[in-house]
Design a protein around this motif. Structure first.
Motif, PDB file in Angstrom:
ATOM      1  N   VAL A   6       0.871  -1.171   0.000  1.00 11.91           N
ATOM      2  CA  VAL A   6       0.000   0.000   0.000  1.00 11.91           C
ATOM      3  C   VAL A   6       0.909   1.222   0.000  1.00 11.91           C
ATOM      4  O   VAL A   6       1.848   1.301   0.797  1.00 11.91           O
ATOM      5  N   ILE A   7       0.662   2.153  -0.875  1.00 14.27           N
ATOM      6  CA  ILE A   7       1.453   3.379  -0.918  1.00 14.27           C
ATOM      7  C   ILE A   7       0.904   4.351   0.117  1.00 14.27           C
ATOM      8  O   ILE A   7      -0.289   4.635   0.142  1.00 14.27           O
ATOM      9  N   ASP A   8       1.784   4.828   0.972  1.00 12.94           N
ATOM     10  CA  ASP A   8       1.410   5.794   2.006  1.00 12.94           C
ATOM     11  C   ASP A   8       1.332   7.185   1.383  1.00 12.94           C
ATOM     12  O   ASP A   8       2.364   7.731   0.966  1.00 12.94           O
ATOM     13  N   PRO A   9       0.151   7.777   1.303  1.00 12.74           N
ATOM     14  CA  PRO A   9       0.032   9.091   0.673  1.00 12.74           C
ATOM     15  C   PRO A   9       0.750  10.193   1.462  1.00 12.74           C
ATOM     16  O   PRO A   9       1.025  11.260   0.925  1.00 12.74           O
ATOM     17  N   GLN A  10       1.082   9.930   2.727  1.00  9.88           N
ATOM     18  CA  GLN A  10       1.791  10.913   3.553  1.00  9.88           C
ATOM     19  C   GLN A  10       3.311  10.849   3.372  1.00  9.88           C
ATOM     20  O   GLN A  10       4.034  11.716   3.854  1.00  9.88           O
ATOM     21  N   ASN A  11       3.795   9.813   2.706  1.00  9.14           N
ATOM     22  CA  ASN A  11       5.228   9.649   2.526  1.00  9.14           C
ATOM     23  C   ASN A  11       5.743  10.692   1.534  1.00  9.14           C
ATOM     24  O   ASN A  11       5.275  10.742   0.399  1.00  9.14           O
ATOM     25  N   PRO A  12       6.715  11.504   1.926  1.00  9.18           N
ATOM     26  CA  PRO A  12       7.198  12.566   1.044  1.00  9.18           C
ATOM     27  C   PRO A  12       8.158  12.088  -0.045  1.00  9.18           C
ATOM     28  O   PRO A  12       8.578  12.881  -0.887  1.00  9.18           O
ATOM     29  N   TYR A  13       8.515  10.805  -0.035  1.00 14.58           N
ATOM     30  CA  TYR A  13       9.426  10.290  -1.054  1.00 14.58           C
ATOM     31  C   TYR A  13       8.747  10.297  -2.408  1.00 14.58           C
ATOM     32  O   TYR A  13       7.569   9.977  -2.483  1.00 14.58           O
ATOM     33  N   PRO A  14       9.353  10.662  -3.484  1.00 17.19           N
ATOM     34  CA  PRO A  14      10.738  11.100  -3.631  1.00 17.19           C
ATOM     35  C   PRO A  14      10.907  12.613  -3.617  1.00 17.19           C
ATOM     36  O   PRO A  14      12.001  13.106  -3.838  1.00 17.19           O
ATOM     37  N   ALA A  15       9.859  13.369  -3.360  1.00 15.14           N
ATOM     38  CA  ALA A  15       9.928  14.834  -3.432  1.00 15.14           C
ATOM     39  C   ALA A  15      10.964  15.429  -2.475  1.00 15.14           C
ATOM     40  O   ALA A  15      11.563  16.452  -2.783  1.00 15.14           O
ATOM     41  N   ASN A  16      11.189  14.810  -1.332  1.00 16.30           N
ATOM     42  CA  ASN A  16      12.097  15.379  -0.335  1.00 16.30           C
ATOM     43  C   ASN A  16      13.477  14.738  -0.336  1.00 16.30           C
ATOM     44  O   ASN A  16      14.211  14.861   0.640  1.00 16.30           O
TER      45      ASN A  16
END
Length: 80
Positions: free
Chosen positions: A62-72
């Motif tokens: 499941v992709i965590d929508p709160q995960n900032p990867y890869p933007a950060n």
């Protein structure tokens, strides 16, 4: 993510030993069934183990929508 998880069906049931090295569902299942993953997990017989394949078929993500990867992720290719 795409290298280890997608396409999910082929990561749950890798077509050969080389592909199995990059198949997270298969690797997790093999580790649970056999107590670890070594070179023997990538033989033609091992990648057809019905117990491993049955468990791998149940492994998903499941992709965590709160995960900032890869933007950060900082750009490490530029000199400091």
């Amino acid at each position: 993510m795409h290298r280890l998880w997608e396409p999910l069906a082929s990561k749950q049931r890798p077509p050969n030993g080389y592909a199995a090295k990059f198949a997270t569902p298969y690797l997790l299942a093999s580790g649970f069934v056999h107590g670890g993953v070594g070179l023997g997990a990538f033989t033609e017989a091992a990648i057809r183990d019905p117990n491993v394949l049955a468990l791998a078929a149940r492994v998903t993500f499941v992709i965590d929508p709160q995960n900032p990867y890869p933007a950060n992720i900082p750009d490490t290719s530029a000199p400091p």
